[in-house]
Motif scaffolding. Structure first.
Motif, PDB file in Angstrom:
ATOM      1  N   LYS A 490       0.402  -9.637 -41.393  1.00  0.00           N
ATOM      2  CA  LYS A 490       0.531  -8.190 -41.273  1.00  0.00           C
ATOM      3  C   LYS A 490      -0.600  -7.611 -40.451  1.00  0.00           C
ATOM      4  CE  LYS A 490       1.092  -3.953 -44.010  1.00  0.00           C
ATOM      5  NZ  LYS A 490       1.200  -3.373 -45.373  1.00  0.00           N
ATOM      6  N   LYS A 493      -0.214  -8.663 -36.878  1.00  0.00           N
ATOM      7  CA  LYS A 493       1.085  -8.279 -36.332  1.00  0.00           C
ATOM      8  C   LYS A 493       1.839  -9.493 -35.797  1.00  0.00           C
ATOM      9  CE  LYS A 493      -0.204  -3.523 -35.124  1.00  0.00           C
ATOM     10  NZ  LYS A 493      -1.513  -3.534 -35.783  1.00  0.00           N
ATOM     11  N   LYS A 495       4.817 -12.105 -36.204  1.00  0.00           N
ATOM     12  CA  LYS A 495       6.139 -12.241 -36.811  1.00  0.00           C
ATOM     13  C   LYS A 495       6.534 -13.701 -36.840  1.00  0.00           C
ATOM     14  CE  LYS A 495       7.696  -7.634 -35.367  1.00  0.00           C
ATOM     15  NZ  LYS A 495       8.721  -6.878 -34.610  1.00  0.00           N
TER      16      LYS A 495
END
Length: 496
Positions: A490, A493, A495
């Motif tokens: 998180k 960032k 994914k």
């Protein structure tokens, strides 16, 4: 014919002791591996009349596979020069070459050969003005004395350093190739990174193009009959400027080359040109390649953040007289070893069987460390372990005293100007214990040892972002891998 050569090779190996084989670094190649290695040559740049160099022939199986590959691709003739230092292997080698000669002539091809019972590195063909079109090699693997060994001075004109004999073999082969000549080699993965091989890598970058790399998911399958646990790769180089992409293929072991996963990556992903170390990173998959690219674009780095890493100063076998397992609190301090390092903590109670203490002898300051907050990394893991990086937090809150001792199987991470705060140490531990950084580290390091050099080159977010990560954890808390990854991903960032 190949089958008879393999049987002769196995019989010969079985007649030799493990000690004898290790002295000359002798590990012969099996037929599935040798055939696959030969298939990696680019047939379009091989001339009709082929000159072939085998720098450590053994029973000749690499020459057999390569010569047959060339004839199968329509080449008219093959002349092989084979080096083999082991006198006892010469009879098997000569018989293999005669069998090969007869087999190729029966197909209207031509095969000639010369066997040289000489040391390839000390009898360099390039210094005789010889040059070859292709070379397929399985060189010996062993370290040698950098001062007294004749090998220490044999390749000083090519590269700096004395990392391992296999690097010398590869360098001399490259020097002995014609322009655009090709080499396929099966070698340990260790040359891809680390300072020991820096000079050798620079030589390779300056003289060759790395075109193909094949890696094995299981490191004990390539030389299975010898129980060799060295992590090996197969690499294909050509003597020309570096190409724009590198082919990376993966198989589980030595017998399933029909089920390889193959991908092509930009050279910038595989060869790190952001520093002079020149590490070669080999992603196992497209996902790992994307992860490499993601981490490479992070804002900072381990070194850029001002972090430093040092190896624990206590070498136990040299300090045995000062190490005790008795609970003498007056003149001893806890000695932390690998078993004391867990994820997110160091744990020393003095009650476990392996727990030890270091006596505070005169001059102990060279062995002891100020008791402050550190990130502690285990230096050794196995490839089969779930993690390569295991980061514990050493906190003076839990192990008290003015000084503490760390053995040399541990690496200590701190900052060069100020002590790590609790929140920054927590952030570093979360980052280093995350799946994204562990996978990244596996791509840049083929070693089971976690070297300080490789840690120093880690890309990282800024210190400010690391502190933000650390705000989500408190020292001593239990935390799952899923929670670690959720926190780190998180903030980064990233994914999945």
């Amino acid at each position: 014919m190949i089958k008879s050569t393999v049987l002769a090779q196995v019989e010969y190996l079985n007649s030799k002791s493990e000690k004898d084989r290790k002295e000359i670094g002798q590990y012969f190649t099996g037929a599935p591996v040798s055939n696959y290695m030969a298939s990696l040559f680019d047939e379009d740049t091989i001339p009709d009349n082929v000159s072939l160099l085998d720098a450590g022939a053994g029973a000749g199986i690499l020459t057999i596979s390569t010569a047959l590959y060339c004839i199968d691709k329509g080449k008219k003739s093959v002349h092989a020069v084979l080096y083999e230092i082991d006198d006892n292997a010469l009879e098997v080698l000569s018989e293999s070459m005669e069998d090969l000669k007869g087999f190729i002539e029966a197909q209207d091809g031509q095969f000639t050969y010369e066997i040289r019972n000489k040391d390839f590195v000390l009898d360099r063909p390039d210094q005789k003005g010889e040059s070859y079109d292709i070379s397929c090699i399985n060189p010996p693997y062993f370290k040698y004395n950098s001062k007294s060994s004749p090998y220490a001075f044999a390749t000083t004109d090519l590269y700096k350093g004395n990392p391992n004999i296999y690097a010398s073999f590869m360098a001399v082969v490259i020097k002995s190739l014609k322009p655009k000549g090709q080499m396929v080699a099966i070698v340990p993965r260790s040359y891809l990174n680390g300072l020991y091989f820096k000079g050798f890598r620079q030589f390779m970058f300056q003289n060759t193009s790395l075109n193909k790399v094949h890696i094995f998911r299981s490191r004990n399958q390539v030389f299975k009959e010898l129980a060799v646990l060295q992590e090996n790769i197969i690499c294909h180089y050509s003597k020309e400027r570096q190409g724009e992409q590198v082919r990376v293929s993966v198989s589980n072991g030595h017998a399933d080359f029909e089920h390889t996963d193959t991908n092509y990556y930009p050279t910038s992903i595989v060869i790190d040109e952001t520093n002079d170390a020149g590490f070669i990173r080999v992603p196992d998959s497209k996902e790992d390649a994307e992860l490499l690219e993601f981490v490479e674009h992070m804002e900072s780095s381990f070194k850029g953040n001002g972090y430093i890493i040092n190896t624990g100063p206590v070498v136990t076998h040299r300090t045995t007289e000062h190490i005790t397992d008795k609970d003498d609190l007056d003149n001893t301090v806890p000695l932390l070893k690998m078993h004391n390092v867990k994820l997110f903590k160091t744990e020393w109670t003095g009650t476990k069987k392996k727990d030890s203490r270091l006596r505070l002898f005169d001059g102990h300051s060279k062995m002891t460390t100020k008791n402050q907050r550190f990130i502690v990394l285990k230096r050794f893991t196995s490839k089969e372990e779930a993690r390569r990086l295991v980061a514990g937090i050493h906190s003076p809150k839990f192990i008290t005293g003015e000084v503490v001792a760390f053995e040399n199987h541990l690496n200590l991470v701190s900052h060069h100007t100020d002590e790590l705060s609790e929140v920054e140490a927590n952030g570093l531990a979360l980052l280093l214990n995350s799946t994204v950084i562990d996978r990244y580290f596996r791509c840049i390091s083929g070693n089971t040892q976690v070297n300080a050099t490789e840690v120093r080159l880690l890309k990282m977010p800024s210190r400010a972002d690391i502190r933000k990560i650390g705000e989500h954890y408190h020292e001593g808390e239990a935390i799952s891998q899923q929670q670690v990854d959720e926190i780190v991903n998180k903030q980064l960032k990233y994914k999945v």
